[in-house]
Design a protein around this motif. Structure first.
Motif, PDB file in Angstrom:
ATOM      1  N   ASP A 289      35.130   2.981  74.054  1.00  0.00           N
ATOM      2  CA  ASP A 289      35.587   4.229  74.667  1.00  0.00           C
ATOM      3  C   ASP A 289      36.812   3.988  75.548  1.00  0.00           C
ATOM      4  OD1 ASP A 289      35.239   7.059  75.798  1.00  0.00           O
ATOM      5  OD2 ASP A 289      35.120   5.783  77.589  1.00  0.00           O
ATOM      6  N   MET A 290      37.769   4.906  75.458  1.00  0.00           N
ATOM      7  CA  MET A 290      38.908   4.877  76.364  1.00  0.00           C
ATOM      8  C   MET A 290      39.103   6.206  77.070  1.00  0.00           C
ATOM      9  SD  MET A 290      42.889   3.770  75.754  1.00  0.00           S
ATOM     10  CE  MET A 290      43.392   5.318  75.005  1.00  0.00           C
ATOM     11  N   LEU A 291      38.748   7.320  76.424  1.00  0.00           N
ATOM     12  CA  LEU A 291      38.979   8.636  77.007  1.00  0.00           C
ATOM     13  C   LEU A 291      38.205   8.811  78.305  1.00  0.00           C
ATOM     14  CD1 LEU A 291      40.118  11.513  76.885  1.00  0.00           C
ATOM     15  CD2 LEU A 291      38.130  12.125  75.471  1.00  0.00           C
ATOM     16  N   VAL A 292      36.899   8.574  78.270  1.00  0.00           N
ATOM     17  CA  VAL A 292      36.073   8.750  79.460  1.00  0.00           C
ATOM     18  C   VAL A 292      36.488   7.762  80.545  1.00  0.00           C
ATOM     19  CG1 VAL A 292      33.715   8.652  80.358  1.00  0.00           C
ATOM     20  CG2 VAL A 292      34.161   9.642  78.100  1.00  0.00           C
ATOM     21  N   ALA A 293      36.707   6.506  80.161  1.00  0.00           N
ATOM     22  CA  ALA A 293      37.095   5.501  81.147  1.00  0.00           C
ATOM     23  C   ALA A 293      38.465   5.788  81.744  1.00  0.00           C
ATOM     24  CB  ALA A 293      37.093   4.111  80.498  1.00  0.00           C
ATOM     25  N   LEU A 294      39.366   6.333  80.938  1.00  0.00           N
ATOM     26  CA  LEU A 294      40.710   6.649  81.438  1.00  0.00           C
ATOM     27  C   LEU A 294      40.665   7.725  82.513  1.00  0.00           C
ATOM     28  CD1 LEU A 294      43.728   5.974  80.953  1.00  0.00           C
ATOM     29  CD2 LEU A 294      43.784   7.875  79.329  1.00  0.00           C
ATOM     30  N   ILE A 295      39.694   8.623  82.443  1.00  0.00           N
ATOM     31  CA  ILE A 295      39.602   9.730  83.392  1.00  0.00           C
ATOM     32  C   ILE A 295      38.754   9.366  84.605  1.00  0.00           C
ATOM     33  CG2 ILE A 295      38.751  12.097  83.687  1.00  0.00           C
ATOM     34  CD1 ILE A 295      39.515  12.605  80.794  1.00  0.00           C
ATOM     35  N   PHE A 296      37.646   8.675  84.403  1.00  0.00           N
ATOM     36  CA  PHE A 296      36.673   8.498  85.473  1.00  0.00           C
ATOM     37  C   PHE A 296      36.775   7.161  86.196  1.00  0.00           C
ATOM     38  CE2 PHE A 296      34.770  11.764  82.830  1.00  0.00           C
ATOM     39  CZ  PHE A 296      34.317  12.669  83.769  1.00  0.00           C
TER      40      PHE A 296
ATOM     41  N   SER B 209      34.350   5.258  89.934  1.00  0.00           N
ATOM     42  CA  SER B 209      33.422   4.135  90.078  1.00  0.00           C
ATOM     43  C   SER B 209      32.769   3.810  88.745  1.00  0.00           C
ATOM     44  CB  SER B 209      32.333   4.459  91.109  1.00  0.00           C
ATOM     45  OG  SER B 209      31.526   5.529  90.654  1.00  0.00           O
ATOM     46  N   LEU B 210      32.236   2.597  88.656  1.00  0.00           N
ATOM     47  CA  LEU B 210      31.517   2.195  87.451  1.00  0.00           C
ATOM     48  C   LEU B 210      30.251   3.026  87.253  1.00  0.00           C
ATOM     49  CD1 LEU B 210      31.785  -1.705  87.720  1.00  0.00           C
ATOM     50  CD2 LEU B 210      33.108  -0.195  86.245  1.00  0.00           C
ATOM     51  N   THR B 211      29.614   3.396  88.359  1.00  0.00           N
ATOM     52  CA  THR B 211      28.387   4.189  88.262  1.00  0.00           C
ATOM     53  C   THR B 211      28.642   5.538  87.604  1.00  0.00           C
ATOM     54  OG1 THR B 211      27.569   3.130  90.283  1.00  0.00           O
ATOM     55  CG2 THR B 211      26.477   5.165  89.576  1.00  0.00           C
ATOM     56  N   GLY B 212      29.761   6.178  87.943  1.00  0.00           N
ATOM     57  CA  GLY B 212      30.074   7.461  87.341  1.00  0.00           C
ATOM     58  C   GLY B 212      30.279   7.363  85.840  1.00  0.00           C
ATOM     59  N   VAL B 213      30.946   6.306  85.390  1.00  0.00           N
ATOM     60  CA  VAL B 213      31.166   6.130  83.952  1.00  0.00           C
ATOM     61  C   VAL B 213      29.838   5.885  83.239  1.00  0.00           C
ATOM     62  CG1 VAL B 213      32.424   4.829  82.203  1.00  0.00           C
ATOM     63  CG2 VAL B 213      33.452   5.209  84.436  1.00  0.00           C
ATOM     64  N   VAL B 214      28.974   5.067  83.848  1.00  0.00           N
ATOM     65  CA  VAL B 214      27.669   4.792  83.244  1.00  0.00           C
ATOM     66  C   VAL B 214      26.847   6.073  83.142  1.00  0.00           C
ATOM     67  CG1 VAL B 214      25.491   3.577  83.556  1.00  0.00           C
ATOM     68  CG2 VAL B 214      27.640   2.382  83.961  1.00  0.00           C
ATOM     69  N   VAL B 215      26.831   6.865  84.209  1.00  0.00           N
ATOM     70  CA  VAL B 215      26.068   8.118  84.200  1.00  0.00           C
ATOM     71  C   VAL B 215      26.594   9.064  83.120  1.00  0.00           C
ATOM     72  CG1 VAL B 215      25.540  10.183  85.543  1.00  0.00           C
ATOM     73  CG2 VAL B 215      25.389   7.932  86.615  1.00  0.00           C
TER      74      VAL B 215
ATOM     75  N   LEU C 138      37.428  -6.991  81.549  1.00  0.00           N
ATOM     76  CA  LEU C 138      36.389  -7.443  80.626  1.00  0.00           C
ATOM     77  C   LEU C 138      35.017  -7.400  81.291  1.00  0.00           C
ATOM     78  CD1 LEU C 138      38.089 -10.439  78.758  1.00  0.00           C
ATOM     79  CD2 LEU C 138      37.202  -8.354  77.715  1.00  0.00           C
ATOM     80  N   LEU C 139      34.957  -7.862  82.538  1.00  0.00           N
ATOM     81  CA  LEU C 139      33.687  -7.799  83.263  1.00  0.00           C
ATOM     82  C   LEU C 139      33.272  -6.354  83.503  1.00  0.00           C
ATOM     83  CD1 LEU C 139      34.159 -10.670  85.884  1.00  0.00           C
ATOM     84  CD2 LEU C 139      32.765 -10.694  83.807  1.00  0.00           C
ATOM     85  N   ASN C 140      34.232  -5.498  83.823  1.00  0.00           N
ATOM     86  CA  ASN C 140      33.905  -4.081  84.017  1.00  0.00           C
ATOM     87  C   ASN C 140      33.355  -3.457  82.738  1.00  0.00           C
ATOM     88  OD1 ASN C 140      34.736  -4.079  86.698  1.00  0.00           O
ATOM     89  ND2 ASN C 140      36.827  -3.467  86.195  1.00  0.00           N
ATOM     90  N   THR C 141      33.898  -3.866  81.594  1.00  0.00           N
ATOM     91  CA  THR C 141      33.399  -3.349  80.316  1.00  0.00           C
ATOM     92  C   THR C 141      31.943  -3.736  80.109  1.00  0.00           C
ATOM     93  OG1 THR C 141      35.629  -3.580  79.412  1.00  0.00           O
ATOM     94  CG2 THR C 141      33.841  -3.247  77.847  1.00  0.00           C
ATOM     95  N   VAL C 142      31.612  -4.969  80.455  1.00  0.00           N
ATOM     96  CA  VAL C 142      30.220  -5.416  80.358  1.00  0.00           C
ATOM     97  C   VAL C 142      29.344  -4.646  81.341  1.00  0.00           C
ATOM     98  CG1 VAL C 142      28.662  -7.386  80.612  1.00  0.00           C
ATOM     99  CG2 VAL C 142      30.903  -7.699  79.553  1.00  0.00           C
ATOM    100  N   TYR C 143      29.829  -4.466  82.576  1.00  0.00           N
ATOM    101  CA  TYR C 143      29.055  -3.741  83.590  1.00  0.00           C
ATOM    102  C   TYR C 143      28.821  -2.280  83.198  1.00  0.00           C
ATOM    103  CZ  TYR C 143      30.178  -7.734  86.586  1.00  0.00           C
ATOM    104  OH  TYR C 143      30.305  -8.995  87.111  1.00  0.00           O
ATOM    105  N   ILE C 144      29.707  -1.725  82.402  1.00  0.00           N
ATOM    106  CA  ILE C 144      29.535  -0.341  81.943  1.00  0.00           C
ATOM    107  C   ILE C 144      28.657  -0.280  80.705  1.00  0.00           C
ATOM    108  CG2 ILE C 144      30.732   1.662  80.974  1.00  0.00           C
ATOM    109  CD1 ILE C 144      33.126   0.936  82.737  1.00  0.00           C
ATOM    110  N   THR C 145      28.916  -1.146  79.740  1.00  0.00           N
ATOM    111  CA  THR C 145      28.273  -1.044  78.432  1.00  0.00           C
ATOM    112  C   THR C 145      26.800  -1.409  78.471  1.00  0.00           C
ATOM    113  OG1 THR C 145      30.402  -1.606  77.412  1.00  0.00           O
ATOM    114  CG2 THR C 145      28.436  -1.758  76.032  1.00  0.00           C
ATOM    115  N   VAL C 146      26.464  -2.494  79.142  1.00  0.00           N
ATOM    116  CA  VAL C 146      25.071  -2.955  79.131  1.00  0.00           C
ATOM    117  C   VAL C 146      24.130  -1.949  79.796  1.00  0.00           C
ATOM    118  CG1 VAL C 146      23.498  -4.765  79.930  1.00  0.00           C
ATOM    119  CG2 VAL C 146      25.718  -5.383  78.948  1.00  0.00           C
TER     120      VAL C 146
END
Length: 304
Positions: A239-246, A167-173, A100-108
């Protein structure tokens, strides 16, 4: 007089009585469509649409033992089955709470960066002259048709070389890169509708481009920015596809964590039901909180 009336009829002009009859029929149809019967029908359809959400909520408030015996609808006859034990179990699950925290760290960050960069680029394409401006904008519009699936493998290889994979940075990028074309397209079209005289008056008062953007353009772009922010937030959160891969096990969001729980523990409804409901209710809260701005942003430019 009769000859004139006959000539008018032969010329193809229908009598006024038939025109009034046709108008009255159309008026009756329009009244029926906008009447109470259609509203009741739409309300019923909306209630049926909410049944899965209500069912998930009630399932998350029941114990696993009760869920193994019968369905969630029995709570209407036995309300004593409702309990918050499943949510306590959820908070004790480190994987779910971390996701849940990771989702916030990615989405915001992905939402904020897309809105900020998209607004700056949209203003530049709308009101600043630079070489190749129209061609660059056409290239941005062309990126709208690029499917995400096409870029997964090459970007995964690139992130692996850059150390961003897992990493979270890769998903955000990744989300920022694929969210920017739509953001630039939407905000550029909105900024182009701003009266030119307003911007010229601000420039005559000594406002530079940055001050003009912050003090004049952005306050007017509130509805469009809100609509863009909601679109981006919902896309990234769900999103699940991008997060599932990266992502890896330490950076996965709630969508991937729930999918992992289903694969490993198919019968742990006490974790899956509350986790799925929280994952679903957060975007709903965000949408209804900015519903008015969202509608204004979608309708912006429709009426001058």
């Amino acid at each position: 007089m009769s000859a004139d009336a006959g000539s008018v009829t032969k010329a193809g002009v229908r009598p006024a009585g038939s025109v009034r009859a046709e108008r009255s029929l159309g008026s009756r149809l329009a009244g029926w469509v906008s009447g109470g019967a259609v509203r009741v029908f739409l309300i019923v359809v909306g209630l049926f649409w909410l049944v899965p959400t209500v069912g998930l909520l009630l399932a998350s408030l029941r114990s696993p033992e009760d869920m193994a015996v019968d369905g969630w609808w029995t709570v209407f006859t036995e309300p004593s089955e409702l309990t918050f034990g499943a949510y306590r179990t959820l908070l004790e699950n480190d994987d779910i709470t971390a996701s849940l925290l990771n989702t916030v760290y990615i989405t915001v960050p992905a939402t904020v960066l897309v809105v900020v960069i998209g607004a700056l680029a949209g203003y530049a394409f709308a009101w600043m002259d630079f070489p190749g401006r129209d061609w660059w904008f056409l290239a941005v519009v062309g990126l709208l048709v690029v499917p995400v699936q096409v870029a997964l493998i090459p970007i995964a290889e690139l992130f692996g070389k850059l150390g961003l994979f897992g990493s979270l940075t890769g998903v955000v990028v990744f989300h920022v890169g694929f969210g920017l074309p739509f953001a630039v397209f939407l905000l550029r079209n909105f900024f182009a509708e701003i009266p030119k005289e307003l911007l010229e008056a601000a420039r005559l008062d000594g406002a530079g481009e940055l001050r003009l953007f912050v003090r004049v353009v952005m306050p007017l772009a509130g509805p469009a920015v809100a609509a863009l922010g909601i679109f981006q937030f919902l896309w990234v959160w769900n999103d699940m596809l991008v997060a599932l891969i990266f992502t890896d096990s330490g950076s996965q969001p709630i969508t991937v964590a729930l999918q992992t729980q289903v694969r490993q523990f198919g019968n742990n409804i006490d974790v899956l039901a509350p986790g799925a409901f929280i994952s679903m209710v957060v975007p709903l809260v965000v949408f209804f909180a900015f519903q008015r701005q969202f509608v204004s942003g979608v309708m912006a430019g429709a009426v001058k």
